[in-house]
Design a protein around this motif. Structure first.
Motif, PDB file in Angstrom:
ATOM      1  N   MET A 123       8.093  25.788  -2.908  1.00 12.57           N
ATOM      2  CA  MET A 123       8.875  26.157  -1.733  1.00 12.57           C
ATOM      3  C   MET A 123       8.027  26.852  -0.674  1.00 12.57           C
ATOM      4  N   VAL A 124       7.076  27.675  -1.096  1.00 14.41           N
ATOM      5  CA  VAL A 124       6.245  28.382  -0.111  1.00 14.41           C
ATOM      6  C   VAL A 124       5.480  27.366   0.740  1.00 14.41           C
ATOM      7  N   MET A 125       5.043  26.302   0.088  1.00 12.50           N
ATOM      8  CA  MET A 125       4.279  25.255   0.779  1.00 12.50           C
ATOM      9  C   MET A 125       5.192  24.437   1.699  1.00 12.50           C
ATOM     10  N   ALA A 126       6.337  24.016   1.170  1.00 12.57           N
ATOM     11  CA  ALA A 126       7.272  23.208   1.969  1.00 12.57           C
ATOM     12  C   ALA A 126       7.765  23.997   3.183  1.00 12.57           C
ATOM     13  N   MET A 127       8.014  25.275   2.972  1.00 17.15           N
ATOM     14  CA  MET A 127       8.545  26.111   4.058  1.00 17.15           C
ATOM     15  C   MET A 127       7.463  26.385   5.105  1.00 17.15           C
ATOM     16  N   ALA A 128       6.245  26.657   4.647  1.00 12.51           N
ATOM     17  CA  ALA A 128       5.147  26.918   5.590  1.00 12.51           C
ATOM     18  C   ALA A 128       4.896  25.689   6.471  1.00 12.51           C
ATOM     19  N   LYS A 129       4.938  24.506   5.861  1.00 13.07           N
ATOM     20  CA  LYS A 129       4.705  23.273   6.644  1.00 13.07           C
ATOM     21  C   LYS A 129       5.882  23.011   7.591  1.00 13.07           C
ATOM     22  N   ALA A 130       7.099  23.332   7.133  1.00 12.75           N
ATOM     23  CA  ALA A 130       8.265  23.162   8.010  1.00 12.75           C
ATOM     24  C   ALA A 130       8.113  24.032   9.265  1.00 12.75           C
ATOM     25  N   ILE A 131       7.660  25.261   9.057  1.00 11.72           N
ATOM     26  CA  ILE A 131       7.456  26.184  10.192  1.00 11.72           C
ATOM     27  C   ILE A 131       6.351  25.646  11.092  1.00 11.72           C
ATOM     28  N   GLU A 132       5.255  25.214  10.469  1.00 13.69           N
ATOM     29  CA  GLU A 132       4.116  24.673  11.232  1.00 13.69           C
ATOM     30  C   GLU A 132       4.551  23.495  12.107  1.00 13.69           C
ATOM     31  N   GLU A 133       5.467  22.697  11.584  1.00 12.47           N
ATOM     32  CA  GLU A 133       5.936  21.519  12.324  1.00 12.47           C
ATOM     33  C   GLU A 133       7.076  21.844  13.290  1.00 12.47           C
ATOM     34  N   GLY A 134       7.413  23.125  13.402  1.00 16.58           N
ATOM     35  CA  GLY A 134       8.390  23.556  14.406  1.00 16.58           C
ATOM     36  C   GLY A 134       9.845  23.501  13.959  1.00 16.58           C
ATOM     37  N   SER A 135      10.070  23.305  12.674  1.00 15.67           N
ATOM     38  CA  SER A 135      11.436  23.224  12.178  1.00 15.67           C
ATOM     39  C   SER A 135      12.111  24.596  12.213  1.00 15.67           C
ATOM     40  N   GLU A 136      13.412  24.590  12.447  1.00 15.08           N
ATOM     41  CA  GLU A 136      14.159  25.856  12.464  1.00 15.08           C
ATOM     42  C   GLU A 136      15.209  25.926  11.377  1.00 15.08           C
ATOM     43  N   ALA A 137      15.333  24.833  10.599  1.00 13.42           N
ATOM     44  CA  ALA A 137      16.340  24.816   9.536  1.00 13.42           C
ATOM     45  C   ALA A 137      15.841  23.972   8.368  1.00 13.42           C
ATOM     46  N   VAL A 138      16.202  24.403   7.164  1.00 16.17           N
ATOM     47  CA  VAL A 138      15.861  23.627   5.966  1.00 16.17           C
ATOM     48  C   VAL A 138      17.142  23.320   5.201  1.00 16.17           C
ATOM     49  N   ILE A 139      17.075  22.252   4.394  1.00 20.64           N
ATOM     50  CA  ILE A 139      18.251  21.840   3.626  1.00 20.64           C
ATOM     51  C   ILE A 139      17.804  21.384   2.241  1.00 20.64           C
ATOM     52  N   CYS A 140      18.629  21.630   1.229  1.00 18.44           N
ATOM     53  CA  CYS A 140      18.329  21.106  -0.103  1.00 18.44           C
ATOM     54  C   CYS A 140      19.603  20.932  -0.911  1.00 18.44           C
ATOM     55  N   ALA A 141      19.507  20.024  -1.894  1.00 18.19           N
ATOM     56  CA  ALA A 141      20.498  19.935  -2.965  1.00 18.19           C
ATOM     57  C   ALA A 141      19.911  20.723  -4.116  1.00 18.19           C
ATOM     58  N   SER A 142      20.785  21.274  -4.968  1.00 12.54           N
ATOM     59  CA  SER A 142      20.204  22.059  -6.048  1.00 12.54           C
ATOM     60  C   SER A 142      21.137  22.268  -7.228  1.00 12.54           C
ATOM     61  N   THR A 143      20.518  22.335  -8.416  1.00  8.99           N
ATOM     62  CA  THR A 143      21.235  22.817  -9.597  1.00  8.99           C
ATOM     63  C   THR A 143      21.094  24.344  -9.683  1.00  8.99           C
ATOM     64  N   GLY A 144      20.525  24.969  -8.668  1.00 12.46           N
ATOM     65  CA  GLY A 144      20.519  26.428  -8.570  1.00 12.46           C
ATOM     66  C   GLY A 144      19.193  27.069  -8.216  1.00 12.46           C
TER      67      GLY A 144
END
Ligand code: F0G
Length: 351
Positions: free
Chosen positions: A63-84
């Motif tokens: 998650m730290v990697m996915a979130m850092a890249k999302a920020i780098e790419e200018g994203s302001e929102a993230v979404i996921c499905a999850s079992t928790g």
């Protein structure tokens, strides 16, 4: 001081000057020997305690990697499905980074601790009348149509972050173990470990383990070679009937000369209690598929005596207090607030 995965393993990760140094100090988790279980079964066993990560599961690595890249790419929102666990981790890193976080969960089928985390970190939570596979379909569709970044393990940055656990295993042991035993749900983590072992071997000649993945019998799509429409298991973290990284799990299995098998809920619960009582390690039920699977494969002779085996304990036992209390034979003895009564209960001697 440990400064988190992006700082420590930057040379192995897709990071640049522009990648934010986001961290909750994830990674660097203990690799603990399990001497009692090793002696019982004639192996050299270790557990990788991923429940020691900041939100209590291995998801923080990806998650730290996915979130850092999302920020780098200018994203302001993230979404996921999850079992928790994914939702707990996404919510924590989104809170840290100031992003909007939307999570979709199967209603009533996630452990209480995980829901508590998502609530506390301030995620927007949608509980659907459906399972994880339905939720994943829903968030993939939204990520195609709306400006939100998908942070499930189909996001390749998740796999990049998660592969670092294999590096830590090799560093702790001096080389790869004979066998890596791991629970399989959506099959992202087995994919990530195998990638990590291969990359570390190329760089350091650290060797390669046999990969042994274990699904729960009620959701054993890969083992049965068919999509399970209504997956069911007490190990709700791996209650998944159509794993997104199915093909990659098969590659990890075949390239490593390993196997993917299933374990029943009874075997999982037995391993869960055995690990806690014999070794003082409390991992969530899904995590214990790695122990249950090892036991099964030692008993049927597939795993040779003396094998060096690392079991990935993916999540902390405290995530799921209800299963612990429901399944434990130990119940509190209710007594009056009275020392003599207490003393006679403890010593067995009437005073
Ligand atoms: N163990 C735990 C504790 C998990 O939470 C998961 C997956 C797995 C094992 C299986 O890992 O999916 O990479 O094969 N949990 C996901 C979630 C699905 O939403 O938290 P996998």
């Amino acid at each position: 001081m440990w400064r988190g995965l992006i700082h420590e393993y930057g040379e192995f990760l897709p990071v640049s000057e522009k990648t934010p140094k986001l961290t909750l100090h994830e990674g660097n988790t203990p690799l603990l020997p399990i001497p009692s279980i090793s002696q019982d079964l004639g192996i050299e066993g270790y557990v990788k305690i991923e429940g020691a990560n900041p939100t209590g599961s291995f998801k923080d690595r990806g998650m730290v990697m996915a979130m850092a890249k999302a920020i780098e790419e200018g994203s302001e929102a993230v979404i996921c499905a999850s079992t928790g666990n994914t939702s707990a981790s996404a919510a924590a890193f989104a809170a840290r980074a100031g992003l909007r976080c939307i999570v979709v969960i199967p209603d009533g089928k996630i452990a209480e601790g995980k829901l508590a985390q998502a609530v506390m970190y301030g995620a927007e939570i949608f509980a659907i009348k459906g399972n994880f596979d339905d939720a994943l379909r829903m968030v993939r569709k939204m990520a195609e149509h709306e400006p939100v970044t998908l942070v499930n393990s189909v996001n390749p940055y998740r796999i990049e972050g998660q592969k670092t656990a294999a590096f830590e295993v090799c560093d702790a042991l001096g080389s790869a173990p004979d066998i890596l035993s791991i629970p399989v749900g959506n099959a992202g983590n087995i994919t990530a470990y195998w990638k990590g072992f291969k990359e570390y071997n190329e760089r350091h000649g650290s060797g390669l383990p046999q990969m042994m993945g274990f699904e729960a019998s009620g959701s054993a799509a890969i083992v049965r070679n068919q999509i399970i429409e209504d997956p069911e298991t007490l190990a709700t973290a791996i209650r998944i009937g159509n794993p997104a990284s199915w093909d990659k799990a098969l590659s990890a299995r075949d390239e490593s000369n390993g196997l993917i098998d299933e374990v029943t809920d009874e075997e999982i619960v037995e391993a869960y209690q055995y690990l806690a009582e014999k070794e003082g390690v409390f991992a969530e039920p899904a995590s214990c598929a790695s122990i249950a699977g090892m036991i099964k494969k030692v008993k049927d002779g597939t795993i040779p005596q003396g094998s060096k085996i690392v079991h990935v304990l993916t999540g902390n036992g405290l995530k799921d207090p209800n299963t612990a209390i429901d399944k434990s034979p130990v119940k509190p003895t209710r007594i009056e607030n009275d020392y003599n009564m207490f003393a006679s209960a403890v010593t067995g001697v009437q005073t």
